[in-house]
Design a protein around this motif. Sequence first.
Motif, mmCIF file in Angstrom:
data_model
loop_
_atom_site.group_PDB
_atom_site.id
_atom_site.type_symbol
_atom_site.label_atom_id
_atom_site.label_comp_id
_atom_site.label_asym_id
_atom_site.label_seq_id
_atom_site.Cartn_x
_atom_site.Cartn_y
_atom_site.Cartn_z
ATOM 1 N N TYR A 36 0.839 -1.201 0.000
ATOM 2 C CA TYR A 36 0.000 0.000 0.000
ATOM 3 C C TYR A 36 0.875 1.253 0.000
ATOM 4 C CZ TYR A 36 -3.292 3.498 1.643
ATOM 5 O OH TYR A 36 -4.037 4.635 1.767
ATOM 6 N N TYR A 177 -8.332 0.054 -3.033
ATOM 7 C CA TYR A 177 -7.252 -0.931 -2.971
ATOM 8 C C TYR A 177 -7.158 -1.516 -1.559
ATOM 9 C CZ TYR A 177 -2.514 -2.819 -3.217
ATOM 10 O OH TYR A 177 -1.419 -3.639 -3.155
ATOM 11 N N VAL A 178 -7.317 -0.626 -0.531
ATOM 12 C CA VAL A 178 -7.284 -1.106 0.863
ATOM 13 C C VAL A 178 -8.411 -2.100 1.087
ATOM 14 C CG1 VAL A 178 -7.593 -0.406 3.268
ATOM 15 C CG2 VAL A 178 -6.122 0.917 1.779
#
Length: 479
Positions: A36, A177-178
């Motif tokens: 991330y 995305y998280v």
Amino acid sequence: MTWLPRRRPLSLTLRVALLLSAVAVTTFIVVGAYLYQTLQRQMARRDDVELIAKVDQIRSVLEDLPSVAAIVRDARPLKDTLTGHNDFMLRVNTPDGKPLLQTSITSRPLPAVDSVPAGRPLTMDDIHDWQPQTGRGRMVRAVGLVGVDTASGKGGEPVQIILARERSDRLKLLRAYVGDLLVALCGGALLATALGYVVVRYSMRQFRSVIAKADDINTSRLNTRLSVDDAPVELRQMGAAFNAMLDRLEDGVQRLSGFAADLAHDLRTPVNTLMVETQVALSRPRTAEEYQHLLASNLEEYERLARMIENTLFLARADNAQLALQRESLDLQAELQRIHDYFEFLAEDAGLRLTVDAPPLRAEIDPVLLQRAVNNLVSNAIRYTPAGGTVAVTARATADGVDIAVSNTGPGIAPEHLPHIFDRYYRADQARSDQAHSAGLGLSIVRAIMALHGGKLSVDSQPGELTTFFLQFRGGKNI
Ligand SMILES: Nc1ncnc2c1ncn2[C@@H]1O[C@H](COP(=O)(O)OP(=O)(O)OP(=O)(O)O)[C@@H](O)[C@H]1O
Ligand SMILES: [Mg+2]
């Protein structure tokens, strides 16, 4: 909360599977966080590079324009540079702040950052943060020149370029995305737990076979052994220990059942004698003397029975370590002399010479047990030495204790009997042993006494010459 039922501890399989999944989750979190971070950094960098490229493009469009007035007249060439980029906002002002062009309006003020002078190429350090309505943004101020002479590359009027960009769509992408990462993490954790459980359960199948084998063992089936050759190292050690335990158990159970059988056999003889004698006596009327004689003969048998029972009990208690040693500092010379005095007449009766040879010596030994051990050896020696022989008792100090030796002349013990004479109920020469008085317990008692003292009993017999029993007491302190 002691009244609550105790919770059953988790199975080893589940524990290891949970540990594996904890390890997997930790790894996922660390790797996920790293990914991330990297993605976020790379996106920010790429955005800044793009911002710089846009400013360069705007600068070159401005250079190509004939005059500042052209910006107001036809803003299209400048606006075209931002085609497809709705998140960009461009302002072009005169050096004193008068707006010439503004592509969109923001309610949030842009910070008054330093302007990059005309002609200096932009670097990453020239990009600054700013706070739009939502999310975060990046912006740059730079001076551009309008109407630069194409031939010389000189001249031109300066204008302020302010290019800002909102990063909300980027942040949205990162948030998505998280979310994806979290879903993958949960899925991965579940998968790791399930796979871990299956793998551990598979690896535990050898344990289960051990348990099944152990379940199968009872006192009548003690000869089962685990096959450990093809097992993994850890299990091989456990299996070997388990097999060794079974060996000991089997040996113990065998000795116990042999012991019980021998005991029953040896008790039966005197009890039968008593029964027969009593039956014969009762078969017809007897005189008072006859009854007296019978009772006296019975008393001898009773005494023998009592001795056997007492000896057996002694051995059983010694086996279970229920006998507490009461070590005392003994004058060995005096103790052995006492034994000599006790046996002197018995030896004389048997036509033997009994000698005691001990220097002044003290040792920490239980006096009652010492007497019992030496008595047993001396009475054996007297019993098994033919008339005319010698029985000698000697004592000497050693580096870490004392040695007492009882030796006798005579035929001795044949080598094939030697390994067994310390066993319970073992008599070397059944014919020669006095069946009525010998039970074969004497030497096992001596051995038990030596074991209680942490010492050793050994024998050396040269048939026809000398038979010697050694008592090696260790740990007792010599004085
Ligand atoms: N000094 C010895 N000389 C020759 N043989 C011996 C001697 N001591 C023991 N033995 C042999 O060892 C056997 C075992 O001795 P142990 O003292 O255990 O039993 P026992 O004397 O037969 O009976 P118990 O001592 O119970 O009355 C004896 O039966 C005997 O055959
Ligand atoms: Mg004996």
